[in-house]
Design an enzyme around this catalytic site. Structure first.
Site, PDB file in Angstrom:
ATOM      1  N   CYS A   1      24.979 -37.489  -8.662  1.00  0.00           N
ATOM      2  CA  CYS A   1      26.197 -37.918  -7.972  1.00  0.00           C
ATOM      3  C   CYS A   1      25.922 -38.993  -6.927  1.00  0.00           C
ATOM      4  O   CYS A   1      26.746 -39.889  -6.724  1.00  0.00           O
ATOM      5  CB  CYS A   1      26.885 -36.713  -7.331  1.00  0.00           C
ATOM      6  SG  CYS A   1      27.613 -35.566  -8.532  1.00  0.00           S
ATOM      7  N   VAL A   2      24.771 -38.942  -6.266  1.00  0.00           N
ATOM      8  CA  VAL A   2      24.407 -40.019  -5.340  1.00  0.00           C
ATOM      9  C   VAL A   2      24.381 -41.344  -6.098  1.00  0.00           C
ATOM     10  O   VAL A   2      24.989 -42.340  -5.678  1.00  0.00           O
ATOM     11  CB  VAL A   2      23.044 -39.755  -4.679  1.00  0.00           C
ATOM     12  CG1 VAL A   2      22.599 -40.980  -3.875  1.00  0.00           C
ATOM     13  CG2 VAL A   2      23.108 -38.526  -3.765  1.00  0.00           C
TER      14      VAL A   2
END
Length: 329
Positions: A83-84
């Site tokens: 997700c980063v």
């Protein structure tokens, strides 16, 4: 991108509510990404997850840059590299390359308001210890809660790399990807369009959301994901929920040993399910093929694994949300 424990139904073969969610994903976001395909075995959880992310991250008038920054920052706090990487790319798409690369390095942004958002998002991992609450509007707060849930699902069910060999971590690849998605990222979205996908009769929206569609979506996700508790007995559920409150988001140093110790007093039939739910809440990447194989001896369906993971994820997420509820009493 690979799925850790099962392969979802191909997008062209889905029907009903899942097909409707996928169509909105095509219209409003980047298509039916693996994050959502991993949830497709349980359409009510899929629809509510999409609704919360859409209404919080994409719709409304709050700054999209600030929301993407919160999504990336809370993902880093939860150690969800997938997700980063995704939200660093979307910061590039929003024409914020310097901010994107600062986030990718784990640096605080130089702009004070952005630095404060990052500190706030990261502190939410342990809300009681940080005396955490939210001064922000529902879209930003809802984005943070959406990614507390999504990070855990992603880390439990997906491999961490968006592209083979981690190519998405190349600044050049991020820049090119950002240009490809720029138009989709910048188009405004009308609030409330996803709510028609949700089950009727969910519990009331939380006070922190006011009359925003974000609150309706969050209440729907909480209700849908909490049905996973029905897979466990009373002692198991109490163990999961009490541990989430007591540990307050602290990462276990040795997750597998930690989980073994916690389930010693749980009835034998529930130990593996309790272990998976607890690992999802605290260290979802530590859910192992061996754990899932043992779970499947009594629960062979993909849908039951998704329900169990969703239960662990929402229990941890709602621990954060309860800090907001307390602040509004």
């Amino acid at each position: 991108m690979t799925y850790r424990f099962f392969t979802p139904t191909p997008t062209r073969a889905v029907t009903g509510r899942t097909a409707a969610v996928y169509q909105q994903l095509r219209d409003d976001f980047l298509g039916p990404l693996p994050t959502f395909q991993a949830l497709s075995a349980v359409p009510e959880v899929l629809a509510a997850t999409w609704a919360l992310m859409r209404e919080a991250l994409l719709a409304g008038d709050a700054s999209r840059v600030e929301r993407e920054l919160v999504a990336a920052a809370v993902s880093r706090a939860n150690r969800c590299q997938f997700c980063v990487d995704a939200h660093v790319l979307l910061l590039h798409a929003l024409r914020e390359p310097k901010l994107a690369e600062a986030v990718a390095r784990g640096d605080l942004p130089p702009e004070p308001r952005y630095a404060e958002l990052v500190r706030w998002a990261q502190a939410s991992r342990s809300p009681r210890g940080a005396d955490w609450t939210s001064p922000y509007r529902p879209e930003i707060t809802g984005t943070l809660l959406a990614f507390h849930f999504i990070n855990r699902v992603v880390s439990a069910l997906l491999d961490p790399d968006l592209l083979p060999g981690g190519l998405q971590r190349s600044p050049l690849v991020r820049s090119v990807g950002g240009r490809l998605y720029a138009r989709a990222a910048r188009e405004p979205k009308e609030p409330g369009a996803s709510l028609s996908l949700l089950d009727a009769g969910t519990t009331a929206a939380p006070a922190w959301a006011g009359d925003s569609p974000v609150g309706v979506a969050y209440a729907s996700l909480r209700d849908a994901a909490n049905h996973g508790a029905d897979l466990l007995g009373d002692v198991a559920r109490q163990t999961v929920e009490a541990t989430v409150r007591w540990e307050d988001g602290r990462f276990p140093a040795r997750p597998t040993d930690w989980a073994v110790d916690l389930v010693r007093d749980v009835p034998g039939a529930d130990r593996i399910g309790t272990r998976i739910a607890l690992l999802t809440a605290f260290a979802p990447g530590a859910v192992s093929p061996g754990d899932v194989a043992l779970w499947r001896l009594s629960h062979p369906a993909d849908a039951d694994l998704v329900r169990l993971v969703a239960y662990g994820a929402i229990t941890a997420t709602d621990h954060v949300a309860r800090a907001l509820t307390s602040a509004h009493l």
